[in-house]
Motif scaffolding. Structure first.
Motif, PDB file in Angstrom:
ATOM      1  N   ARG A   1     -21.605 -26.141  38.958  1.00 53.14           N
ATOM      2  CA  ARG A   1     -21.180 -24.956  39.705  1.00 53.14           C
ATOM      3  C   ARG A   1     -21.176 -23.717  39.051  1.00 53.14           C
ATOM      4  NH1 ARG A   1     -16.348 -27.929  43.126  1.00 53.14           N
ATOM      5  NH2 ARG A   1     -17.144 -29.824  43.445  1.00 53.14           N
ATOM      6  N   LYS A   2     -21.804 -22.736  39.802  1.00 51.85           N
ATOM      7  CA  LYS A   2     -21.735 -21.326  39.340  1.00 51.85           C
ATOM      8  C   LYS A   2     -20.482 -20.639  39.411  1.00 51.85           C
ATOM      9  CE  LYS A   2     -24.566 -17.359  39.943  1.00 51.85           C
ATOM     10  NZ  LYS A   2     -25.142 -17.312  38.451  1.00 51.85           N
ATOM     11  N   LEU A   3     -20.321 -19.981  38.283  1.00 48.52           N
ATOM     12  CA  LEU A   3     -18.824 -19.262  38.308  1.00 48.52           C
ATOM     13  C   LEU A   3     -19.249 -17.892  39.272  1.00 48.52           C
ATOM     14  CD1 LEU A   3     -16.239 -18.479  36.669  1.00 48.52           C
ATOM     15  CD2 LEU A   3     -17.601 -16.817  35.234  1.00 48.52           C
TER      16      LEU A   3
ATOM     17  N   PHE B   1     -24.207 -12.467  31.279  1.00 53.96           N
ATOM     18  CA  PHE B   1     -25.498 -12.864  32.057  1.00 53.96           C
ATOM     19  C   PHE B   1     -24.964 -13.551  33.456  1.00 53.96           C
ATOM     20  CE2 PHE B   1     -29.257 -15.307  32.748  1.00 53.96           C
ATOM     21  CZ  PHE B   1     -30.037 -14.505  33.449  1.00 53.96           C
ATOM     22  N   GLU B   2     -24.471 -14.796  32.775  1.00 57.76           N
ATOM     23  CA  GLU B   2     -24.138 -15.695  33.924  1.00 57.76           C
ATOM     24  C   GLU B   2     -23.152 -16.777  33.281  1.00 57.76           C
ATOM     25  OE1 GLU B   2     -27.755 -17.985  34.966  1.00 57.76           O
ATOM     26  OE2 GLU B   2     -28.038 -18.775  32.827  1.00 57.76           O
ATOM     27  N   GLY B   3     -22.726 -17.641  34.336  1.00 54.92           N
ATOM     28  CA  GLY B   3     -21.540 -18.478  33.842  1.00 54.92           C
ATOM     29  C   GLY B   3     -21.661 -19.727  34.822  1.00 54.92           C
ATOM     30  N   PHE B   4     -21.739 -21.013  33.977  1.00 53.99           N
ATOM     31  CA  PHE B   4     -21.736 -22.285  34.939  1.00 53.99           C
ATOM     32  C   PHE B   4     -20.664 -23.293  34.370  1.00 53.99           C
ATOM     33  CE2 PHE B   4     -26.104 -20.787  35.327  1.00 53.99           C
ATOM     34  CZ  PHE B   4     -26.235 -20.819  36.592  1.00 53.99           C
ATOM     35  N   PHE B   5     -20.177 -23.873  35.413  1.00 51.44           N
ATOM     36  CA  PHE B   5     -19.056 -24.893  34.912  1.00 51.44           C
ATOM     37  C   PHE B   5     -19.990 -26.342  34.819  1.00 51.44           C
ATOM     38  CE2 PHE B   5     -16.242 -22.290  37.204  1.00 51.44           C
ATOM     39  CZ  PHE B   5     -15.167 -22.170  36.485  1.00 51.44           C
ATOM     40  N   TRP B   6     -19.876 -27.111  33.643  1.00 48.55           N
ATOM     41  CA  TRP B   6     -20.314 -28.276  33.392  1.00 48.55           C
ATOM     42  C   TRP B   6     -19.356 -29.365  33.452  1.00 48.55           C
ATOM     43  CZ3 TRP B   6     -25.797 -28.188  32.420  1.00 48.55           C
ATOM     44  CH2 TRP B   6     -26.357 -26.748  32.274  1.00 48.55           C
ATOM     45  N   PRO B   7     -19.376 -30.045  34.626  1.00 48.33           N
ATOM     46  CA  PRO B   7     -18.448 -31.276  34.616  1.00 48.33           C
ATOM     47  C   PRO B   7     -19.201 -32.600  34.185  1.00 48.33           C
ATOM     48  CG  PRO B   7     -19.507 -30.925  36.798  1.00 48.33           C
ATOM     49  CD  PRO B   7     -20.131 -29.726  35.932  1.00 48.33           C
ATOM     50  N   THR B   8     -18.232 -33.569  33.459  1.00 43.81           N
ATOM     51  CA  THR B   8     -18.849 -34.868  33.351  1.00 43.81           C
ATOM     52  C   THR B   8     -17.603 -35.725  33.440  1.00 43.81           C
ATOM     53  OG1 THR B   8     -19.956 -34.109  31.300  1.00 43.81           O
ATOM     54  CG2 THR B   8     -19.323 -36.406  31.060  1.00 43.81           C
ATOM     55  N   GLU B   9     -18.196 -36.670  34.415  1.00 46.00           N
ATOM     56  CA  GLU B   9     -17.027 -37.955  34.723  1.00 46.00           C
ATOM     57  C   GLU B   9     -17.230 -38.941  33.884  1.00 46.00           C
ATOM     58  OE1 GLU B   9     -14.542 -37.709  36.638  1.00 46.00           O
ATOM     59  OE2 GLU B   9     -14.815 -35.797  37.117  1.00 46.00           O
TER      60      GLU B   9
ATOM     61  N   ARG C   1     -14.784 -34.685  31.322  1.00 44.52           N
ATOM     62  CA  ARG C   1     -14.695 -33.198  30.732  1.00 44.52           C
ATOM     63  C   ARG C   1     -15.282 -32.167  31.625  1.00 44.52           C
ATOM     64  NH1 ARG C   1     -19.735 -31.974  27.935  1.00 44.52           N
ATOM     65  NH2 ARG C   1     -19.848 -31.365  29.986  1.00 44.52           N
ATOM     66  N   LEU C   2     -14.356 -30.894  31.615  1.00 44.81           N
ATOM     67  CA  LEU C   2     -14.899 -29.792  32.571  1.00 44.81           C
ATOM     68  C   LEU C   2     -15.149 -28.750  31.302  1.00 44.81           C
ATOM     69  CD1 LEU C   2     -15.678 -28.458  34.904  1.00 44.81           C
ATOM     70  CD2 LEU C   2     -13.193 -27.936  35.284  1.00 44.81           C
ATOM     71  N   ALA C   3     -16.358 -27.936  31.200  1.00 45.72           N
ATOM     72  CA  ALA C   3     -16.431 -26.901  30.393  1.00 45.72           C
ATOM     73  C   ALA C   3     -16.901 -25.959  31.169  1.00 45.72           C
ATOM     74  CB  ALA C   3     -17.546 -27.301  29.135  1.00 45.72           C
ATOM     75  N   LEU C   4     -16.757 -24.423  30.705  1.00 47.77           N
ATOM     76  CA  LEU C   4     -17.490 -23.638  31.340  1.00 47.77           C
ATOM     77  C   LEU C   4     -18.193 -22.943  30.456  1.00 47.77           C
ATOM     78  CD1 LEU C   4     -17.552 -21.070  33.274  1.00 47.77           C
ATOM     79  CD2 LEU C   4     -15.649 -20.102  32.508  1.00 47.77           C
ATOM     80  N   SER C   5     -19.544 -22.396  30.620  1.00 52.94           N
ATOM     81  CA  SER C   5     -20.706 -21.893  29.746  1.00 52.94           C
ATOM     82  C   SER C   5     -21.064 -20.362  30.379  1.00 52.94           C
ATOM     83  CB  SER C   5     -21.741 -22.870  29.695  1.00 52.94           C
ATOM     84  OG  SER C   5     -22.884 -22.271  28.806  1.00 52.94           O
ATOM     85  N   ILE C   6     -20.435 -19.370  29.696  1.00 52.15           N
ATOM     86  CA  ILE C   6     -20.621 -18.080  29.828  1.00 52.15           C
ATOM     87  C   ILE C   6     -21.773 -17.880  28.803  1.00 52.15           C
ATOM     88  CG2 ILE C   6     -19.904 -15.933  29.862  1.00 52.15           C
ATOM     89  CD1 ILE C   6     -17.185 -16.772  30.944  1.00 52.15           C
ATOM     90  N   ARG C   7     -22.867 -17.185  29.459  1.00 52.27           N
ATOM     91  CA  ARG C   7     -24.102 -16.748  28.711  1.00 52.27           C
ATOM     92  C   ARG C   7     -24.142 -15.247  28.464  1.00 52.27           C
ATOM     93  NH1 ARG C   7     -27.196 -21.411  30.724  1.00 52.27           N
ATOM     94  NH2 ARG C   7     -26.185 -23.234  30.053  1.00 52.27           N
ATOM     95  N   CYS C   8     -24.467 -15.005  27.465  1.00 49.31           N
ATOM     96  CA  CYS C   8     -24.394 -13.513  27.034  1.00 49.31           C
ATOM     97  C   CYS C   8     -25.539 -12.960  26.412  1.00 49.31           C
ATOM     98  CB  CYS C   8     -23.183 -12.902  26.467  1.00 49.31           C
ATOM     99  SG  CYS C   8     -21.617 -13.411  27.191  1.00 49.31           S
ATOM    100  N   VAL C   9     -26.135 -11.502  26.842  1.00 51.72           N
ATOM    101  CA  VAL C   9     -27.494 -11.302  26.257  1.00 51.72           C
ATOM    102  C   VAL C   9     -27.311  -9.796  25.590  1.00 51.72           C
ATOM    103  CG1 VAL C   9     -28.888 -12.743  27.944  1.00 51.72           C
ATOM    104  CG2 VAL C   9     -28.153 -10.265  28.310  1.00 51.72           C
TER     105      VAL C   9
END
Length: 297
Positions: A57-59, A90-98, A246-254
């Motif tokens: 899911r997108k932030l 640049f962007e952010g995405f939530f990365w879930p894992t069940e 696990r739930l992680a948020l990945s924020i990418r920066c440039v």
């Protein structure tokens, strides 16, 4: 929330971003901050930008403003301590894992974003663990550049500062080439006694053998909720496993000056209320070419 000035005094030394490519910062975010991110995730819609990301899911644009301020503070600290210049979210995405389900990738470098600048040295991934059941599982495995340079200098030269590489065992590489309909490479040259092969860009790139077992070089930091893993975009990494939720948020920066996004175009779109750089990229026709594997625009 921790005061930004106090937070700056507590930040670690980021010099290993230059040598190894990543830094782990323990217990950066509070329980209240993580709860807020969980609520944002639950209200966000699944992304449809990439078929590899069915659970992602997108932030949402405009959300998590205090968090973004803290990320910018860390970017500033990194620019003070290292030769890495990263200045734009640049962007952010939530990365879930069940448990035994969710996002799981083999060894790779980040792909699409590489084609926006053709350099991943000044591209940083701020990987925030929002929620996690067990520290020892559902982590990221990483290849430190110091170990890679020592054990396979040729591969090190191929991947440092770059991106969009995938790594496969010979039998898997053969299947992959057949699956994407690429018959430009002689499959008889893929020898089963090779450790693995690397390919630049899933669909179009050169196939090269590598002489080191990545599993023997890998490190897997045990991450807990509230931890922050900062890593360069050129770091080879994979999903460790999906053995716990696990739930992680990945924020990418440039570094905006290196990106194919012009600063003028980005500011133009921000003035219209678009604070998401990738949205700006689509608007200016750049993201499409990046995803298609074009080296130049």
């Amino acid at each position: 929330m921790r005061d930004l000035e106090d937070m700056h005094t507590c930040l670690p030394n980021f010099k290993s971003l230059e040598s190894d490519g990543f830094v782990l910062v323990k217990s950066v975010f509070s329980g209240d901050e993580l709860l807020n991110l969980r609520q944002i995730f639950e209200q966000a819609s699944p992304t449809h930008t990439n078929n590899n990301y069915p659970f992602v899911r997108k932030l949402p644009a405009g959300s998590a403003v205090p968090l973004k301020s803290r990320i910018k503070e860390i970017m500033w600290a990194i620019s003070e301590q290292t030769n890495i210049c990263c200045d734009t979210i640049f962007e952010g995405f939530f990365w879930p894992t069940e448990t035994n389900n969710g996002v799981k990738f083999n060894w790779h470098q980040d792909h699409e974003t590489y084609f926006l600048s053709e350099s991943h040295y000044n591209y940083l991934n701020f990987y925030i663990v929002v929620d996690k059941e067990v520290d020892q599982h559902s982590n990221l495995s990483l290849i430190p550049f110091t170990k890679l340079k020592e054990n396979d200098p040729r591969l090190f030269e191929q991947v440092e500062g770059k991106g969009a590489c995938i790594f496969w065992k010979p039998e898997n590489m053969k299947s992959r080439l057949k699956a994407v309909g690429d018959f430009s490479f002689d499959l008889t040259l893929l020898h089963d006694n090779e450790v693995a092969y690397v390919r630049r860009d899933d669909m179009h790139g050169t196939v090269l053998p590598i002489s080191v077992d990545l599993e023997e070089l890998a490190v897997t930091p045990h991450l807990s909720a509230g931890d922050l893993l900062v890593m360069r975009g050129d770091v080879i990494h994979k999903t460790q496993d999906s053995r716990c939720r696990r739930l992680a948020l990945s924020i990418r920066c440039v570094n905006h000056s290196e990106s194919l996004l012009t600063w003028k175009a980005l500011e133009h779109d921000k003035a219209k209320g678009k604070d998401d750089a990738k949205q700006s990229a689509v608007g200016h026709g750049l993201w499409y070419y990046g995803c298609k594997g074009h080296n130049k625009i």
